[in-house]
Design an enzyme around this catalytic site. Structure first.
Site: not given
Ligand code: ADP
Length: 385
Positions: A7, A78, A167, A198, A228, A268, A316-318, A370
């Site tokens: 990547n 990628r 994505h 993110n 964004r 974050d 990450g968030i999901g 991914e």
């Molecule tokens: P990217 O798009 O850079 O791959 P990620 O999928 O890693 O991003 O997601 C990053 C987001 O996930 C950030 O906002 C981070 O705060 C959130 N995140 C990661 N771990 C946790 C957690 N344990 N609890 C809540 N939010 C999290």
């Protein structure tokens, strides 16, 4: 089969070596600050590798230490933008590399770096099969009414201005895993996938295919993201341009200073949730705006797929923020969606259901991967080609 997944960013290179048969990760790493000097006057001292070729030398050495005598069988890249041409992963040759290069204007930060990565591998290992896996490809199935912007046709015909979506590798992988979890063939999966990292996007899936997605011409459209803005009235940009903002100012504001960062001062999600829980009203507003925007999209995509049969959270968030999922869930009562507070707050790396039995449709958390999807697509393309 051993596949190296690459990547390439403009100044970074992420890599992972996977054993396809074992489904395992043998080694991975990140090389940063490629071509970045220390910023001094004149010929600044370079602090990272000089270019992508030198970065790959480092990767090659690191891989050799782990693999010993075992050889790589293929490299999967990628590639961010596949334009209108690429709807599937492809085996790379010179013509394909040039075709990816011709898409540079559509993804000026990303595709040039991908091409550098491809050319560096070609030079280092001329006989290595290489496969391009495109972030836009899964959304080639969007119907015209979903990808057209309501602007004069010449913007599309002369500049390729339309919705592409991003994505895609993640949305496709998660669609397949969600269908498996529900024990239905993917061709029968109608649902909504929310990839919340993110960068964040939501996709409407009908019959296992993408029929609408929230990112558009670029990854800026749609949801509120880390930095964004997502959707806004385009006249705001005209207004600002008339007050002297130039293209760089607008780009930086929309892509790097907006979203959670613009609203709450932090991009974050963990920090924003913590701040909101300790009474920070800007953080609470940021969560309200972000969850409301997503809930509206989910409602819209419920219509787009003719009645979603599942809602899926990933990235990450999901995958990790039960607080954010709860905020979205509580806005979806009109769809009969009901989260189970206990299941929602359980932590797990496994795909799982987080809704109650009474919920009109199941709500799932399905971890994305991914790199695994790219490695498997690479192995399949090499086997087929
Ligand atoms: P990217 O798009 O850079 O791959 P990620 O999928 O890693 O991003 O997601 C990053 C987001 O996930 C950030 O906002 C981070 O705060 C959130 N995140 C990661 N771990 C946790 C957690 N344990 N609890 C809540 N939010 C999290």
């Amino acid at each position: 089969m051993l596949v190296l997944v690459i990547n390439s960013g403009s100044s970074s290179l992420k890599y992972q070596v996977r054993d396809i048969a074992e489904g395992s990760v043998l080694t991975e790493g990140l090389i940063e600050r490629i071509g970045v000097s220390n910023g001094g006057q004149g010929d600044g001292e370079v602090v990272g590798p000089a270019d992508h070729a030198e970065a790959l030398e480092q990767v090659g050495a690191a891989i050799h230490e782990v693999l010993g005598d075992r050889q790589l069988d293929a490299v999967g890249h990628r590639v961010v933008h596949g334009g209108e041409r690429f709807g599937e992963p492809v085996l790379i040759d010179n013509e394909i590399t040039r075709a990816i290069e011709r898409l540079n204007p559509l993804a000026p930060l990303h595709n040039p770096a991908n091409v550098l990565g491809i050319r560096a591998i070609t030079k280092k290992w001329p006989d290595m099969p290489q496969v391009a896996v495109f972030d836009t490809a899964f959304h080639r199935s969007l119907p015209e009414h979903a990808w057209r912007y309501a602007v004069p046709d010449e913007l599309y015909t002369n500049h390729g201005i339309r919705r592409y979506g991003f994505h895609g590798t993640s949305h496709e992988y998660v669609t397949n895993r969600a269908a498996a979890l529900l024990d239905i063939p993917v061709e029968e999966f109608d649902g909504v996938i929310a990839h919340l990292g993110n960068g964040a996007s939501v996709t409407a899936i009908r019959g296992g295919k993408s029929v609408d997605t929230s990112m558009g011409f670029t990854p800026l459209e749609g949801l509120v993201m880390g930095t964004r803005s997502g959707d806004l009235d385009p006249s705001i940009l005209v207004f600002l341009a008339r007050t002297g903002w130039n293209a760089e100012d607008l780009d930086s504001m929309l892509n790097r200073e907006s979203g959670l960062k613009g609203l709450a001062g932090n991009n974050d999600m963990r920090s924003v949730v913590e701040a909101a829980e300790s009474g920070d009203s800007r953080a609470a507003t940021a969560l309200a705006v972000t969850s409301y925007r997503l809930a509206k999209y989910i409602g819209g995509y419920h219509v787009a797929v003719g009645g979603a049969k599942a809602l899926v959270f990933t990235a990450g968030i999901g995958e990790n923020s039960h607080q954010f999922r709860a905020l979205v869930g509580e806005k979806l009562g009109a769809l009969g969606i009901e989260l189970d507070a206990g299941l929602n707050s359980e932590r797990s790396k496994e795909p799982r259901v987080i809704s109650t039995n009474a919920s009109a449709i199941p709500v799932l958390v399905v971890p994305t991967d991914e790199e695994r999807a790219i490695a498997e697509a690479t192995a399949a393309a090499v086997a087929a080609g």
